[in-house]
Design a protein around this motif. Structure first.
Motif, short mmCIF file in Angstrom:
data_model
loop_
_atom_site.label_atom_id
_atom_site.label_comp_id
_atom_site.label_asym_id
_atom_site.label_seq_id
_atom_site.Cartn_x
_atom_site.Cartn_y
_atom_site.Cartn_z
N GLY A 58 0.83 -1.20 0.00
CA GLY A 58 0.00 0.00 0.00
C GLY A 58 0.87 1.24 0.00
O GLY A 58 1.99 1.21 0.47
N ILE A 59 0.33 2.36 -0.53
CA ILE A 59 1.08 3.62 -0.49
C ILE A 59 0.62 4.48 0.67
O ILE A 59 1.18 5.55 0.94
N LEU A 61 -1.93 4.33 4.66
CA LEU A 61 -2.77 3.60 5.61
C LEU A 61 -3.33 4.59 6.62
O LEU A 61 -2.60 5.46 7.12
N GLN A 65 -8.58 2.07 9.36
CA GLN A 65 -8.40 0.77 8.73
C GLN A 65 -7.88 -0.29 9.71
O GLN A 65 -7.96 -1.48 9.41
N GLY A 107 -6.95 3.13 -11.93
CA GLY A 107 -7.95 3.08 -10.86
C GLY A 107 -7.28 3.05 -9.49
O GLY A 107 -6.08 3.30 -9.38
N GLU A 108 -8.05 2.76 -8.44
CA GLU A 108 -7.49 2.71 -7.09
C GLU A 108 -7.83 1.37 -6.43
O GLU A 108 -8.72 0.64 -6.90
N CYS A 110 -7.73 -0.67 -2.28
CA CYS A 110 -7.78 -0.38 -0.84
C CYS A 110 -7.59 -1.67 -0.05
O CYS A 110 -8.17 -2.70 -0.38
N ILE A 149 -3.17 12.45 -4.81
CA ILE A 149 -4.21 11.41 -4.88
C ILE A 149 -4.21 10.57 -3.61
O ILE A 149 -5.25 10.35 -2.99
N HIS A 153 -7.16 9.93 -0.79
CA HIS A 153 -7.68 8.58 -0.49
C HIS A 153 -7.65 8.35 1.02
O HIS A 153 -8.62 7.85 1.60
N HIS A 157 -10.72 8.10 4.20
CA HIS A 157 -10.89 7.08 5.23
C HIS A 157 -11.25 7.72 6.58
O HIS A 157 -11.97 7.13 7.38
O1 LIG Z 1 -5.91 3.56 2.36
C1 LIG Z 1 -4.88 3.00 1.92
N1 LIG Z 1 -4.92 1.78 1.43
O2 LIG Z 1 -6.09 1.16 1.42
C2 LIG Z 1 -3.72 1.07 0.95
C3 LIG Z 1 -3.95 0.32 -0.33
N2 LIG Z 1 -4.28 1.22 -1.43
C4 LIG Z 1 -3.28 1.86 -2.07
O3 LIG Z 1 -2.13 1.77 -1.73
C5 LIG Z 1 -3.67 2.71 -3.22
C6 LIG Z 1 -3.70 2.18 -4.50
C7 LIG Z 1 -4.05 2.98 -5.58
C8 LIG Z 1 -4.37 4.32 -5.40
C9 LIG Z 1 -4.33 4.83 -4.11
CL1 LIG Z 1 -4.72 6.49 -3.86
C10 LIG Z 1 -3.99 4.03 -3.02
CL2 LIG Z 1 -3.97 4.67 -1.40
#
Ligand SMILES: O=CN(O)CCNC(=O)c1cccc(Cl)c1Cl
Ligand code: NI
Length: 183
Positions: A58-59, A61, A65, A107-108, A110, A149, A153, A157
């Motif tokens: 993940g980038i 957290l 979560q 896309g994204e 989570c 971005i 995100h 949360h």
């Molecule tokens: O809330 C954090 N996560 O859920 C960690 C996993 N998702 C990612 O790393 C992720 C992947 C794509 C775009 C964005 Cl913006 C993010 Cl954040």
């Protein structure tokens, strides 16, 4: 250390709550949580460690979560050769943003969502963020690109918002006007 079993998934009510402000200066407990959030993100991007502990990469957290409904998150990413970003913030807030939008063409995803949900997630291209660092010192960040971005995100949360809430149900790959895609 935070592991996948500590991460709550869709359906858990905490993911849809508005998280509470962290009292400042931060307590030892809150500092420990923020450090662990950042440690998870860094570990998850280290192939050996991620494999050893079964961490999904993940980038960022956010505390909700791991079922802690407090306003703090960590982000760690590289958005260009030698362009590393590492943020661990208490009480983050977007104080201004571009009109222009952006979205990741991939896309994204989570860690709290155990399924792939295709579609573009429109975000502000540039954001100015205020918050407090691990020592409770005020910080102000002007971000663009993937960093912008990612913080949007994570901030979502803290407000009970999931990335797929923004995907156009009629046309998931609809390109919002005045938006710049990021490959
Ligand atoms: O809330 C954090 N996560 O859920 C960690 C996993 N998702 C990612 O790393 C992720 C992947 C794509 C775009 C964005 Cl913006 C993010 Cl954040
Ligand atoms: Ni997420």
């Amino acid at each position: 250390m935070i592991k996948m079993e500590d991460i709550i998934r869709e359906g858990h009510p905490t993911l849809r709550q508005v998280a509470k402000e962290v009292p400042l200066p931060p307590s030892e407990e809150d500092r420990k949580i923020l450090k662990e959030l950042l440690e998870y993100v860094i570990n998850s991007q280290n192939t050996e460690v991620a494999e050893k502990y079964g961490l999904r990469p993940g980038i960022g957290l956010a505390a909700p979560q791991i079922n802690i409904s407090k306003r703090m998150f960590a982000v760690h990413l590289e958005d260009g050769p030698g362009r590393q970003h590492s943020y661990a913030l208490f009480n983050p807030k977007v104080v201004s943003h571009s009109v222009e939008k952006t979205f990741l063409t991939s896309g994204e995803g989570c860690l709290s969502v155990d399924r792939n949900i295709p579609g573009y997630v429109p975000r502000y291209s540039r954001v100015t963020l205020t918050g407090f660092d691990i020592d409770g010192k005020p910080v102000k960040l002007r971000l663009k690109g993937l960093a912008a971005i990612a913080v949007q995100h994570e901030l979502d949360h803290l407000n009970g918002v999931m990335f797929y809430d923004y995907i156009n149900p009629n046309d998931p790959f609809f390109e919002p006007e005045n938006s710049v895609p990021i490959e």
